[in-house]
Enzyme design. Structure first.
Site, PDB file in Angstrom:
ATOM      1  N   ARG A 193       3.155   1.665  25.876  1.00  0.00           N
ATOM      2  CA  ARG A 193       2.576   2.031  24.578  1.00  0.00           C
ATOM      3  C   ARG A 193       2.636   3.551  24.401  1.00  0.00           C
ATOM      4  O   ARG A 193       2.967   4.067  23.342  1.00  0.00           O
ATOM      5  CB  ARG A 193       1.121   1.542  24.555  1.00  0.00           C
ATOM      6  CG  ARG A 193       0.474   1.509  23.217  1.00  0.00           C
ATOM      7  CD  ARG A 193      -0.889   0.843  23.279  1.00  0.00           C
ATOM      8  NE  ARG A 193      -0.831  -0.566  23.561  1.00  0.00           N
ATOM      9  CZ  ARG A 193      -0.516  -1.515  22.671  1.00  0.00           C
ATOM     10  NH1 ARG A 193      -0.266  -1.184  21.433  1.00  0.00           N
ATOM     11  NH2 ARG A 193      -0.476  -2.774  23.021  1.00  0.00           N
ATOM     12  N   HIS A 210      -8.040  -1.246   5.758  1.00  0.00           N
ATOM     13  CA  HIS A 210      -8.323  -2.556   6.351  1.00  0.00           C
ATOM     14  C   HIS A 210      -8.896  -3.462   5.264  1.00  0.00           C
ATOM     15  O   HIS A 210      -9.754  -3.028   4.486  1.00  0.00           O
ATOM     16  CB  HIS A 210      -9.329  -2.391   7.500  1.00  0.00           C
ATOM     17  CG  HIS A 210      -9.583  -3.663   8.225  1.00  0.00           C
ATOM     18  ND1 HIS A 210      -8.705  -4.193   9.142  1.00  0.00           N
ATOM     19  CD2 HIS A 210     -10.616  -4.541   8.140  1.00  0.00           C
ATOM     20  CE1 HIS A 210      -9.180  -5.338   9.599  1.00  0.00           C
ATOM     21  NE2 HIS A 210     -10.339  -5.568   9.020  1.00  0.00           N
ATOM     22  N   ARG A 239       0.330  -2.076  15.048  1.00  0.00           N
ATOM     23  CA  ARG A 239       0.387  -1.620  16.430  1.00  0.00           C
ATOM     24  C   ARG A 239      -0.942  -0.992  16.799  1.00  0.00           C
ATOM     25  O   ARG A 239      -1.488  -0.207  16.026  1.00  0.00           O
ATOM     26  CB  ARG A 239       1.454  -0.524  16.604  1.00  0.00           C
ATOM     27  CG  ARG A 239       2.865  -0.965  16.466  1.00  0.00           C
ATOM     28  CD  ARG A 239       3.376  -1.747  17.646  1.00  0.00           C
ATOM     29  NE  ARG A 239       3.261  -1.053  18.915  1.00  0.00           N
ATOM     30  CZ  ARG A 239       3.269  -1.668  20.097  1.00  0.00           C
ATOM     31  NH1 ARG A 239       3.356  -2.978  20.164  1.00  0.00           N
ATOM     32  NH2 ARG A 239       3.172  -0.984  21.216  1.00  0.00           N
ATOM     33  N   ASN A 252       0.838  -1.212   0.000  1.00  0.00           N
ATOM     34  CA  ASN A 252       0.000   0.000   0.000  1.00  0.00           C
ATOM     35  C   ASN A 252       0.862   1.246   0.000  1.00  0.00           C
ATOM     36  O   ASN A 252       0.523   2.249  -0.644  1.00  0.00           O
ATOM     37  CB  ASN A 252      -0.963  -0.009   1.187  1.00  0.00           C
ATOM     38  CG  ASN A 252      -2.191  -0.847   0.906  1.00  0.00           C
ATOM     39  OD1 ASN A 252      -3.030  -0.464   0.102  1.00  0.00           O
ATOM     40  ND2 ASN A 252      -2.263  -2.023   1.515  1.00  0.00           N
TER      41      ASN A 252
END
Ligand code: GRF
Length: 203
Positions: free
Chosen positions: A68, A112, A94, A17
């Site tokens: 995170r 997605h 992530r 992509n």
């Protein structure tokens, strides 16, 4: 000539992509330019494509960070340093912290490989095959705090054919991903889609 919108693409792997976005940005009339490619996987294949296109790259693993939030803050610092205006997640494996998502709300999009809201998460094509759907596809959406949710900007559908495997279905969907991701980025960079009160508004 108006300045092009500065985009960062975040990847973790192959980067097909990313390559589609690089190809679109090569058009003089495209409203955005990729100013940074970031990867949390130092060996990500996609980094080579970025370097070949003379795009700045930064790569560091999330593994050395204590939380995170700390990793996301380091990524955010790179985005700020590069003057980034929009972020494209392209196979970035992530989950991002709430603070990071909030900061980039309306300015960060993801691709997605399913027709959301069906089949979130991972092993997406297997989920589609298991469900026996006859149509699958891909979605570009604004990133929201919940995984693979957020207002939809673009979708494309493909048939699921008898005898399809994860590989054959993934390849058919991927072709459409490469078509709609640049289109969605163009809409956003030109201000033709905006996040407004949790909805994608098109003008
Ligand atoms: C794509 O299928 C994308 O939809 C998903 O992860 C895959 C990344 O592929 N989020 P690539 O790295 O862009 O080739």
């Amino acid at each position: 000539m108006t300045a092009k919108t500065r985009v960062a693409v975040l990847i973790s792997g192959r980067g097909s992509n990313l390559k589609a976005l690089i190809a679109a940005c090569a058009d003089a009339d495209f409203p955005a330019e990729i100013a940074l490619v970031f990867s949390n996987v130092e060996a990500a294949e996609g980094l080579a494509a970025a370097r070949e296109a003379s795009i700045a790259t930064v790569a560091f693993s999330h593994k050395g960070f204590e939380s995170r939030e700390a990793f996301d803050a380091a990524v955010d610092a790179e985005l700020t340093k590069a003057g980034i205006e929009l972020v494209c997640l392209a196979g970035f494996m992530r989950i991002q912290s709430e603070g990071f998502v909030r900061k980039w709300e309306g300015r960060m999009i993801n691709i997605h490989p399913s027709l959301l809201p069906s089949f979130k998460g991972i092993r997406v094509h297997q989920q589609a095959l298991d469900a026996g759907v006859k149509i699958s596809g891909c979605t570009v959406h604004f990133v929201a705090a919940d995984l693979d949710s957020g207002p939809i900007i673009a979708q494309a559908a493909v048939p699921v054919l008898p005898g399809d495997t994860v590989e054959t279905l993934a390849a058919r969907v991927l072709e459409e991903e490469h078509r709609i991701y640049p289109e969605a980025l163009k809409l956003l960079a030109e201000g033709h889609v905006q996040l407004d009160n949790g909805r994608a508004v098109f003008t």
